[in-house]
Design an enzyme around this catalytic site. Structure first.
Site, mmCIF file in Angstrom:
data_model
loop_
_atom_site.group_PDB
_atom_site.id
_atom_site.type_symbol
_atom_site.label_atom_id
_atom_site.label_comp_id
_atom_site.label_asym_id
_atom_site.label_seq_id
_atom_site.Cartn_x
_atom_site.Cartn_y
_atom_site.Cartn_z
ATOM 1 N N ARG A 1 46.777 38.063 44.237
ATOM 2 C CA ARG A 1 46.116 39.386 44.727
ATOM 3 C C ARG A 1 46.033 40.363 43.839
ATOM 4 N NH1 ARG A 1 47.999 38.525 50.545
ATOM 5 N NH2 ARG A 1 46.775 40.369 50.984
ATOM 6 N N ASP B 1 42.594 35.656 58.831
ATOM 7 C CA ASP B 1 43.947 35.596 59.425
ATOM 8 C C ASP B 1 43.952 34.939 60.638
ATOM 9 O OD1 ASP B 1 44.615 37.263 57.308
ATOM 10 O OD2 ASP B 1 44.579 39.077 58.643
ATOM 11 N N ASN C 1 46.995 46.003 60.149
ATOM 12 C CA ASN C 1 46.151 46.243 59.231
ATOM 13 C C ASN C 1 45.559 47.664 59.377
ATOM 14 O OD1 ASN C 1 47.212 43.831 57.970
ATOM 15 N ND2 ASN C 1 45.153 42.834 58.205
ATOM 16 N N ARG D 1 56.686 40.034 60.214
ATOM 17 C CA ARG D 1 55.862 41.032 59.733
ATOM 18 C C ARG D 1 54.817 41.503 60.227
ATOM 19 N NH1 ARG D 1 54.254 39.171 53.789
ATOM 20 N NH2 ARG D 1 53.286 41.302 54.062
ATOM 21 N N CYS E 1 51.065 36.211 45.867
ATOM 22 C CA CYS E 1 51.906 35.837 47.103
ATOM 23 C C CYS E 1 51.515 34.447 47.472
ATOM 24 C CB CYS E 1 51.604 36.969 48.107
ATOM 25 S SG CYS E 1 50.071 36.742 48.958
HETATM 26 C C1 UD1 Z 1 43.313 42.463 53.907
HETATM 27 C C2 UD1 Z 1 44.318 42.242 55.081
HETATM 28 C C3 UD1 Z 1 44.498 40.676 55.261
HETATM 29 C C4 UD1 Z 1 43.111 40.025 55.557
HETATM 30 C C5 UD1 Z 1 42.086 40.230 54.285
HETATM 31 C C6 UD1 Z 1 40.755 39.629 54.469
HETATM 32 C C7 UD1 Z 1 45.500 44.084 54.934
HETATM 33 C C8 UD1 Z 1 47.090 44.780 54.735
HETATM 34 N N1 UD1 Z 1 45.403 42.903 54.717
HETATM 35 O O1 UD1 Z 1 43.824 42.066 52.783
HETATM 36 O O2 UD1 Z 1 45.319 40.346 56.504
HETATM 37 O O3 UD1 Z 1 43.279 38.654 55.457
HETATM 38 O O4 UD1 Z 1 42.141 41.667 54.206
HETATM 39 O O5 UD1 Z 1 40.304 40.241 55.715
HETATM 40 O O6 UD1 Z 1 45.005 44.810 55.546
HETATM 41 N N2 UD1 Z 1 40.107 40.655 45.475
HETATM 42 C C9 UD1 Z 1 39.958 40.691 44.171
HETATM 43 N N3 UD1 Z 1 40.131 41.889 43.613
HETATM 44 C C10 UD1 Z 1 40.474 43.165 44.190
HETATM 45 C C11 UD1 Z 1 40.908 43.075 45.402
HETATM 46 C C12 UD1 Z 1 40.497 41.848 46.200
HETATM 47 O O7 UD1 Z 1 39.577 39.805 43.553
HETATM 48 O O8 UD1 Z 1 40.798 44.364 43.413
HETATM 49 C C13 UD1 Z 1 40.026 39.292 46.190
HETATM 50 C C14 UD1 Z 1 41.221 38.836 46.983
HETATM 51 O O9 UD1 Z 1 42.138 38.145 45.993
HETATM 52 C C15 UD1 Z 1 40.642 38.144 48.024
HETATM 53 C C16 UD1 Z 1 39.594 38.809 48.386
HETATM 54 O O10 UD1 Z 1 39.115 39.671 47.438
HETATM 55 O O11 UD1 Z 1 40.259 36.934 47.570
HETATM 56 C C17 UD1 Z 1 39.696 39.544 49.624
HETATM 57 O O12 UD1 Z 1 40.578 40.382 49.517
HETATM 58 P P1 UD1 Z 1 40.763 41.807 50.475
HETATM 59 O O13 UD1 Z 1 39.666 41.848 51.270
HETATM 60 O O14 UD1 Z 1 40.997 43.043 49.274
HETATM 61 O O15 UD1 Z 1 42.276 41.515 51.113
HETATM 62 P P2 UD1 Z 1 43.400 42.281 51.352
HETATM 63 O O16 UD1 Z 1 43.148 43.791 51.277
HETATM 64 O O17 UD1 Z 1 44.371 42.035 50.272
#
Ligand code: UD1
Length: 425
Positions: A123, A306, A24, A398, A118
């Site tokens: 997401r 995670d 990440n 992955r 996913c």
């Molecule tokens: C990243 C990590 C993932 C980890 C997660 C939380 C990577 C590649 N992946 O995922 O392994 O589990 O952080 O620590 O780094 N959300 C919204 N709107 C947005 C963006 C996010 O509603 O524009 C929501 C998501 O659906 C989720 C929450 O916010 O419920 C947190 O998501 P986010 O922290 O952005 O996770 P990722 O970056 O997708």
């Protein structure tokens, strides 16, 4: 059908493991190479399929990538041929959207297909888009793509309505080349975000407040090349620590600091597992009984989502009933049914699991539905009596580098049975 991992359970996990560079952290660093007018070199790049997908995305856009599969990567994004990311690869991994901020910031234009839902649930990227718009970009969704343009982004104040790793990364990268100062509030503080910020600073970015919820980024006109070593993977480290615990083993994870895993280590100790800080790493000695816990996942420095499934595998052998409350991803419970095949007793109601400890697991064929659920199944297989066959190993690949070789080096009886599958890049 894909590869299978066949584990004969019961061996103690013992010895020393060198943790990999963090998936990440590495993926956004690779995307951030687009921001530089010079080549960038990375060390400790993990040899995992998500990295291979990001290589494909960058190469298709004209970035020259040279990866030795032993940790060293060279990226040269001086001459991009397109600012449209190839949909075929983008849709395979949520982190592909990381290229949008750099494309928009350096080239004034980016087209990246929506990462879509996913298995962990929807997401969305609405907060990323709102941040780009606040910086002056025109953003539309068209034909499954997010298309953004702006000759030069303008610094502004952005308050994220919710803590998001992805939105924080993308906005921070976009702001590095914007005109003026951008203030990002309610940022995610995950160590991988700090790593990205430090990487950007090593390229000449001006960022203050690194490691806090508020980041001030003063835009610069260009970023230069850098050599950078990727931070350790705390999720991989946590999974191997749990392998030591669940097999009543004794494992030393080199090159990981307790600060990166503080909340997780606290819970491990509450569960009766011995965690010792020594020689720049963490040693775990597994013990029975495993005390039941009450855990709620949260953004860093809270308990990492995670590590929820891997920790649930340990608690499933607990001496009583544990509670696991998931607050980040609705779809996190994909592991429950599969662990059930090995004998776990877990009931899920809304976002809370009641994990009723059982005496032991018995090996069975199971399917890994996502990366971390795969981690949970690996752990359960190591502890189970008899043979466990894990299908869906592509998910494990992955995020966990050379998993069977590394577990074997720690005493596990595990082999990979190769099966042809749609080849990954
Ligand atoms: C990243 C990590 C993932 C980890 C997660 C939380 C990577 C590649 N992946 O995922 O392994 O589990 O952080 O620590 O780094 N959300 C919204 N709107 C947005 C963006 C996010 O509603 O524009 C929501 C998501 O659906 C989720 C929450 O916010 O419920 C947190 O998501 P986010 O922290 O952005 O996770 P990722 O970056 O997708």
């Amino acid at each position: 059908m894909g590869d299978r991992l066949v584990i004969k359970g019961g061996n103690r996990i013992e010895g020393k493991l060198e943790v990999s560079g963090a998936k990440n952290a590495c993926l956004p660093l690779m995307a951030a190479s687009i921001l530089s007018q010079d080549p960038v070199e990375l060390d400790r790049v993990p040899d995992i399929s998500d990295v291979r997908i990001m290589i494909k995305i960058l190469e298709e856009m004209g970035v020259i990538v040279d990866y030795d599969h032993k940790g060293h990567m060279y990226l040269d994004a001086r001459n991009l041929s397109t600012t449209r990311a190839p949909e075929e690869y983008v849709v395979r991994m949520n982190a592909s959207f990381d290229v949008m901020g750099p494309l928009l910031s350096r080239h004034g234009h980016g087209e990246v297909s929506l990462p879509g839902g996913c298995k962990l649930g929807p997401r969305p990227v609405d907060m990323h888009i709102d941040a780009f718009k606040a910086m002056g970009a025109e953003v539309v969704k068209e034909g499954g793509f997010v298309k953004a343009k702006c000759p030069r982004l303008k610094g502004c104040r952005i308050l994220f309505p919710k803590v998001s790793v992805g939105a924080t990364k993308n906005s921070m990268m976009a702001a590095t080349l914007a005109e003026g100062v951008t203030t990002l509030e309610n940022c995610a503080r995950e160590p991988e975000i700090t790593d990205l910020a430090q990487f950007l600073v090593s390229m000449g970015a001006k960022i203050e407040g690194i490691g806090t919820q508020t980041l001030h980024i003063e835009g610069v006109s260009s970023l230069h090349g850098t050599k950078y070593s990727v931070i350790s993977d705390r999720i991989e480290a946590g999974t191997f620590m749990l392998a030591g615990a669940i097999t009543e083993g004794d494992v030393f994870i080199d090159n990981i600091s307790i600060e990166m895993l503080e909340n997780f280590v606290m819970e491990m100790r509450k569960a009766g597992q011995e965690v010792i800080e020594e020689n720049g790493g963490l040693r775990v000695k597994g013990h029975r009984p495993i005390n039941p816990l009450d855990i709620t996942t949260a953004p860093y420095p809270g308990f990492p989502t995670d590590l929820h499934p891997p920790m649930a595998a340990l608690l499933a052998l607990g001496n009583g009933t544990s509670i696991m409350n998931e607050t980040i991803f609705n779809g996190r419970y994909m592991y429950v049914m599969e662990l059930g095949r090995l004998g776990a007793d877990i009931l899920v109601n809304n976002q809370t699991a009641r994990i009723i400890g059982v005496k032991g697991f018995v090996g069975a064929p199971v399917d890994a539905p996502d990366i971390r659920a795969g981690g949970a199944l690996l752990l359960a297989g190591l502890a189970a009596e008899g043979e466990t066959t894990i299908r869906g190993v592509r998910y494990i690949d992955r995020g966990y580098q050379h998993i069977e070789e590394r577990l074997r080096s720690l005493g596990a009886d595990i082999v990979r049975v190769k099966e042809p599958l749609t080849p990954l890049p």
